[in-house]
Scaffold this active site. Structure first.
Site: not given
Ligand code: WQD
Length: 336
Positions: A124, A148, A152
């Protein structure tokens, strides 16, 4: 090749299964159904019109892994079996270390015992240190900031040590950025249990009326519109990267271990995603700005040049196609 897909019924694994089967590989899927559904077996068969063996197996137990290796002639392993929720990993770190690390140790032990030499590991972008400047290259400094991400990272280190030990094992590590989207059939996609943590499944549920409103976590980041920027990659493009990676390792037997970023190289903000989703669904994404989510960084995007050049892999889908496929999946799911 005959490939064992560990964690093969999950969101990413199921799309990889389809790509492998459609490209002449055989697959054996092992999954404990802890974060996936048994119906996915039928969906993969329906899309590909191919048969494969499925083991309902928790790979933390060596005897379950042993049985799969004893009963099949396996040529390579794609390892996606692991827990993946960042927040949960902060509350239950031991559960994450136990599950993600022991599963890997068991797979490697059986690979050694049964003479299977190739493993592709699903890593990741979270393995990188938050202070790196964007875009990230494979040479950037590692330093994950949650349990997490550390599982990895430790698995990457374990693979390096195993390869360096002189065993026959060869490893290829793909560092995924933010996989989104769904299979064009609408039969496979991201379907988390409970309230989604990730952006796309959350938006899909707002648009289809299951959730009220999207909370955008912060609009005061140092980004063009103040909201967080990520490198979203279509899950079908991601699956294709696995095919290319296997091919590369097959053709270059002298390579013992290699690492690749799998992203598009383009950063999109949360509001860019809302706009793109609105275009495909007719403007139904209700959102409100709330405080930042703890642990989030302002920007995260890849330099995918190494994968483009060495694996000859290129992402094909743009952001609207990614959103359209998520929307299609959510609607088809509701129609079932
Ligand atoms: C994306 C953007 C949030 C939800 C995570 C893990 C990573 C990988 C993918 C693996 C950010 C914003 C999100 C919401 C929002 N996982 N957001 N409102 O955090 O980049 O990555 O998922 O298996 O390891 O860390 O992904 O989709 O949660 O967020 O504003 O309800 O959307 O702040 O900027 P993230 P995400």
């Amino acid at each position: 090749m005959n490939i064992l897909l560990a964690g093969g019924l999950g969101y990413i694994g199921s799309h990889i299964a389809v790509s492998l089967l459609e490209n002449g590989h055989d697959v054996i899927i092992a999954d404990d159904l802890s974060n996936s559904k048994i119906e996915v077996v039928d969906s993969i068969k329906k899309i590909t019109n191919k048969e494969f063996k499925f083991y309902n197996a928790d790979l933390k137990y060596i005897e379950k892994v042993e049985k799969i290796f004893a009963e099949n002639k396996i040529d390579g392993v794609i390892h996606l079996a692991g827990y993946k929720a960042v927040g949960e990993s902060c509350q239950q770190p031991l559960m994450y270390y136990e599950n993600n690390l022991i599963t890997t140790i068991n797979l490697l032990k059986c690979m050694r015992k049964y003479g299977v030499d190739l493993i592709l590991f699903s890593s990741s972008a979270t393995v990188y240190k938050a202070s790196n400047t964007m875009p990230l290259t494979e040479a950037d400094e590692l330093g994950p900031c949650n349990p997490y991400g550390r599982t990895k990272y430790f698995i990457e280190e374990m693979l390096k040590d195993e390869v360096a030990s002189g065993s026959n094992i060869r490893a290829i590590i793909l560092r995924y950025f933010n996989p989104i989207g769904a299979h064009e059939s609408g039969l496979l996609g991201d379907d988390p249990n409970g309230i989604p943590n990730n952006l796309l499944p959350y938006i899909s549920r707002v648009v289809t009326g299951k959730l009220e409103v999207l909370s955008v976590f912060g609009n005061d980041y140092p980004t063009p519109d103040g909201t967080g920027v990520r490198d979203y990659i279509h899950v079908v493009d991601l699956a294709d990267a696995h095919l290319k990676a296997i091919d590369y390792m097959q053709k270059n037997k002298d390579i013992k271990i290699d690492f690749f970023n799998i992203g598009t190289g383009k950063g999109y903000s949360v509001l860019n995603i809302v706009d793109a989703y609105n275009k495909v669904c007719g403007g139904k994404v209700k959102y409100k700005i709330v405080a930042r989510r703890s642990g989030d960084v302002a920007e995260l995007y890849a330099n995918p040049a190494k994968a483009n050049k060495i694996l000859n892999w290129h992402a094909k889908y743009d952001i609207e196609e990614m959103c359209a496929s998520s929307y299609n999946y959510e609607n088809k799911k509701d129609a079932k």
